[in-house]
Each structure stands twice: as structure tokens, then as C-alpha cells.
Write an enzyme that holds these catalytic residues in place. Structure first.
Site, PDB file in Angstrom:
ATOM      1  N   PRO A   5      -9.048  96.402  41.183  1.00 30.59           N
ATOM      2  CA  PRO A   5      -9.283  97.695  41.835  1.00 30.59           C
ATOM      3  C   PRO A   5     -10.536  97.649  42.716  1.00 30.59           C
ATOM      4  O   PRO A   5     -11.517  96.980  42.367  1.00 30.59           O
ATOM      5  CB  PRO A   5      -9.447  98.669  40.670  1.00 30.59           C
ATOM      6  CG  PRO A   5      -9.590  97.846  39.446  1.00 30.59           C
ATOM      7  CD  PRO A   5      -9.103  96.465  39.721  1.00 30.59           C
TER       8      PRO A   5
ATOM      9  N   GLY B 297     -16.729  97.744  40.547  1.00 29.83           N
ATOM     10  CA  GLY B 297     -17.622  96.811  39.871  1.00 29.83           C
ATOM     11  C   GLY B 297     -16.949  95.558  39.343  1.00 29.83           C
ATOM     12  O   GLY B 297     -17.544  94.799  38.589  1.00 29.83           O
TER      13      GLY B 297
ATOM     14  N   ALA C 211     -15.733  90.156  46.758  1.00 29.31           N
ATOM     15  CA  ALA C 211     -16.069  88.727  46.639  1.00 29.31           C
ATOM     16  C   ALA C 211     -14.829  87.909  46.307  1.00 29.31           C
ATOM     17  O   ALA C 211     -14.638  86.796  46.805  1.00 29.31           O
ATOM     18  CB  ALA C 211     -17.141  88.520  45.570  1.00 29.31           C
ATOM     19  N   ALA C 212     -13.939  88.475  45.471  1.00 31.08           N
ATOM     20  CA  ALA C 212     -12.738  87.730  45.065  1.00 31.08           C
ATOM     21  C   ALA C 212     -11.775  87.567  46.247  1.00 31.08           C
ATOM     22  O   ALA C 212     -11.196  86.490  46.439  1.00 31.08           O
ATOM     23  CB  ALA C 212     -12.055  88.444  43.904  1.00 31.08           C
TER      24      ALA C 212
ATOM     25  N   ASP D 258     -22.049  88.196  42.522  1.00 27.44           N
ATOM     26  CA  ASP D 258     -20.587  88.332  42.557  1.00 27.44           C
ATOM     27  C   ASP D 258     -19.937  87.075  43.128  1.00 27.44           C
ATOM     28  O   ASP D 258     -19.017  86.504  42.533  1.00 27.44           O
ATOM     29  CB  ASP D 258     -20.163  89.547  43.400  1.00 27.44           C
ATOM     30  CG  ASP D 258     -20.436  90.869  42.694  1.00 27.44           C
ATOM     31  OD1 ASP D 258     -21.217  90.863  41.734  1.00 27.44           O
ATOM     32  OD2 ASP D 258     -19.868  91.892  43.114  1.00 27.44           O
TER      33      ASP D 258
HETATM   34  C1  MEV Z   1     -22.825  94.544  41.726  1.00 25.93           C
HETATM   35  O1  MEV Z   1     -21.718  93.844  41.145  1.00 25.93           O
HETATM   36  C2  MEV Z   1     -24.083  94.239  40.988  1.00 25.93           C
HETATM   37  C3  MEV Z   1     -25.361  94.852  41.550  1.00 25.93           C
HETATM   38  O2  MEV Z   1     -26.428  94.288  40.764  1.00 25.93           O
HETATM   39  C4  MEV Z   1     -25.553  94.529  42.999  1.00 25.93           C
HETATM   40  C5  MEV Z   1     -25.859  93.061  43.273  1.00 25.93           C
HETATM   41  O3  MEV Z   1     -26.207  92.299  42.370  1.00 25.93           O
HETATM   42  O4  MEV Z   1     -25.812  92.688  44.472  1.00 25.93           O
HETATM   43  C6  MEV Z   1     -25.386  96.358  41.343  1.00 25.93           C
END
Ligand code: MEV
Length: 314
Positions: A97, A101, A106-107, A148
Site C-alpha cells: 500500500p 510506511g 523504494a520497493a 528504506d
Molecule cells: C520512513 O520509512 C522512515 C523515516 O525515518 C524517514 C527516513 O528515514 O527517511 C520517517
């Protein structure tokens, strides 16, 4: 034809503080995947990008300058020393999704880099894939830490510090994680940008929180790698990390509700994962309790629940 996939990811400990130089721990999530498939087209055809999930269908030459899909294609071609795009059609699909988060951006980029390299009979090391993807992460997120792209390109649990070479994590005992989705989309760059403004106003206060997160991450690393402290200690550290994420102002009533429901159903610890304000939370559970935790999350309003296991390192 060439075809490549990439897993999603979750951050176990240290999100946000990792943008400010503190360590974080993240693991890949194989239950969700992005996929890129390249088909050769007739000679002279343009390079076409089709991404039905994103309602996109266009030719590379028509793409806007900040288009993330076109940017990763062009960045990869440049890196591979390919002056012109091949005559091909790139199909992109994903079960990750968006904006929750789980590392969807990135994937998707990682799957594209891998499929392009394969199509051109080239092989790229995970570190090369990761740095190409990082270029596009900067477009999506503004000031990404790079965690990520690192975790999805290496497909391994990582202890990550911005700007340092990857440190792979050993996992002494398997970890059963239940991931609950609030269904709320919160773009990472919005949450990261908002926190940055608050940090600029009160740097000492926020640096203090980041330091505390860093201590928790290092304790968690020892607990996961050595296994002597047991799962309860890891769960407790997740709860402590969540308290700090609340102080950082990145949790939300929906996340708090799911976290509470998981703990009441017997999870050893729970916290938000990723940028916050929405997106996903994660709970650590004994394997025999995971089903009850997953049910409790659904009852508390999670739109999707994934149970995943971080395998013991061999
Ligand atoms: C995002 O997956 C994680 C954060 O720490 C942002 C980042 O590390 O670039 C919120």
C-alpha cells in the site's frame, strides 16, 4: 523479457531519529511485493511506462521532469552507460500500500532498477541498486535517511546509520510481527517536514528525544542479536520507542488505538512503524498469540493485517 521484484519493509526501531544521524533497525517484509516487468517492443518504439495501480500510462519522452518512475529509469540507464532507452514496455505493479510506511516507493524503484539491469544483461550489486534508488527517494521524501532503499535492496535485517555502510543484523530468535494498517495515507515527506520545523524551533528538546531513541535502538540491537534478554525485553523497548514517537508528535489517535488493542490482546510490545500520523503499526507477539493480536487489530479498525516472521539468521 525481464522480471524483478522487491519486498516491502518495516522499521522496527528508530524512525525519524535516523534522519538526524541516530541508528535504526529495519527488516524486509516479503508478504508484500513490488514487481517490474520489461517486454521488448518493436524496433524504433519508445520506452513506455504502464503502472495501473498508479493510473499511469505514458512514454518516457513525455514524462514530467520530477516523475519518480521516469527518473529511476533514466538514472539507471545513465549508470549503465546506455545513451538511449531500449525499445521496451515497463509494467509496474505492487501489493505494497502507498504512503503507509511499508516502503512502497523504494520497493517500486528497486524492482525497476533490477528489471532494467537484467534486460540489458547487466548485474548490479545490492549497494549499487540501493544508491540508485536513493536518488529517487530524495524526490519523494526530501531528506530521506536512506534506510528504506538500503533494507529493500539488501533484503536483510539492517542496523542503519545515515551515510555509513550497511551493517547486517544477526537475529538470534525468530520474531513474529503483526502489522496493522490504519488505512490513513500520510506522505513521509509531510510528517518529516513537520517534525523538522518543530526541531528548528526547539532543537535541544528534539535532539534529546533523538538521543533517547538512539539508546533504545542500540539496546534493541543487542537484544535481537544475542537473544539472552528474551522477547519480552524487545517488546518493552518497542513500547519505550513508541512513547518517544508520541513525544515527537508523529503518532495519531488511530495508531494509538491499534497499539492499545494489540497490547491488550497479549502483544509483548507495539509501536507505529515508518513516518506515522497514519500508515502502519507493528506488534511483537509470541507465535501462539499472533492470531489473537491480528483479530484484535481487525476489530479495532485495521484495514489490513499482515503477520510476518523475521527469521533466525543461519
Ligand atoms: C520512513 O520509512 C522512515 C523515516 O525515518 C524517514 C527516513 O528515514 O527517511 C520517517
Amino acid at each position: 523479457m525481464s522480471e524483478a521484484t522487491s519486498p516491502g519493509k518495516i522499521i522496527l526501531f528508530g524512525e525519524h531519529a535516523v534522519v538526524y544521524g541516530r541508528p535504526a533497525i529495519a527488516v524486509p517484509v516479503a508478504e508484500v511485493q513490488a514487481r517490474a516487468v520489461l517486454h521488448p517492443a518493436g524496433s524504433g518504439a519508445d520506452f513506455r511506462i504502464i503502472a495501473p495501480d498508479l493510473s499511469q500510462d505514458y512514454e518516457l519522452t513525455e514524462a514530467k521532469p520530477d516523475d519518480p518512475l521516469a527518473t529511476i529509469v533514466q538514472t539507471t540507464l545513465q549508470y549503465l552507460g546506455q545513451p538511449a532507452p531500449p525499445a521496451a514496455t515497463l509494467h509496474i505493479s505492487s501489493t505494497i500500500p502507498l504512503g503507509r510506511g511499508l516502503g512502497s516507493g523504494a520497493a517500486i524503484s528497486t524492482a525497476i532498477v533490477r528489471a532494467m539491469a537484467q534486460f540489458l544483461y547487466r548485474s548490479l550489486a545490492p549497494a549499487e541498486v540501493s544508491s540508485l534508488v536513493y536518488e529517487v527517494e530524495k524526490l519523494y521524501h526530501g531528506t530521506p535517511s536512506g534506510i528504506d532503499n538500503t533494507v529493500v535492496a539488501f533484503e536483510q535485517p539492517v542496523y542503519f546509520v545515515k551515510g555509513r555502510p550497511i551493517q547486517r543484523m544477526r537475529v538470534k530468535h525468530p520474531l513474529t510481527l503483526v502489522i496493522g494498517d490504519t488505512g490513513i495515507v500520510a506522505p513521509t515527506h509531510t510528517v518529516v517536514g513537520d517534525l523538522r520545523r518543530r526541531w528548528q524551533v526547539e532543537p535541544e528538546r528534539y535532539e534529546g528525544y533523538f538521543d533517547e531513541v538512539g539508546v533504545i535502538v542500540n539496546q534493541a540491537r543487542v537484544a535481537i542479536e544475542e537473544g539472552r534478554l528474551g522477547l519480552m525485553a524487545i517488546g518493552e523497548l518497542m513500547n519505550e520507542n513508541q512513547e518517544l514517537l508520541e513525544s515527537l508528535g508523529v503518532s495519531s489517535p488511530e495508531l494509538d488505538g491499534l497499539i492499545q488493542a494489540a497490547r491488550q490482546a497479549g502483544a509483548l510490545g507495539a509501536k507505529l512503524s515508518g513516518a506515522g500520523w497514519g500508515g502502519n503499526m507493528i506488534a511483537l507477539a509470541e507465535p501462539q498469540v499472533a492470531v489473537a493480536v491480528a483479530q484484535a487489530l481487525t476489530q479495532a479498525g485495521a484495514v489490513k493485517v499482515i503477520t510476518t516472521e523475521v527469521a533466525r539468521s543461519t
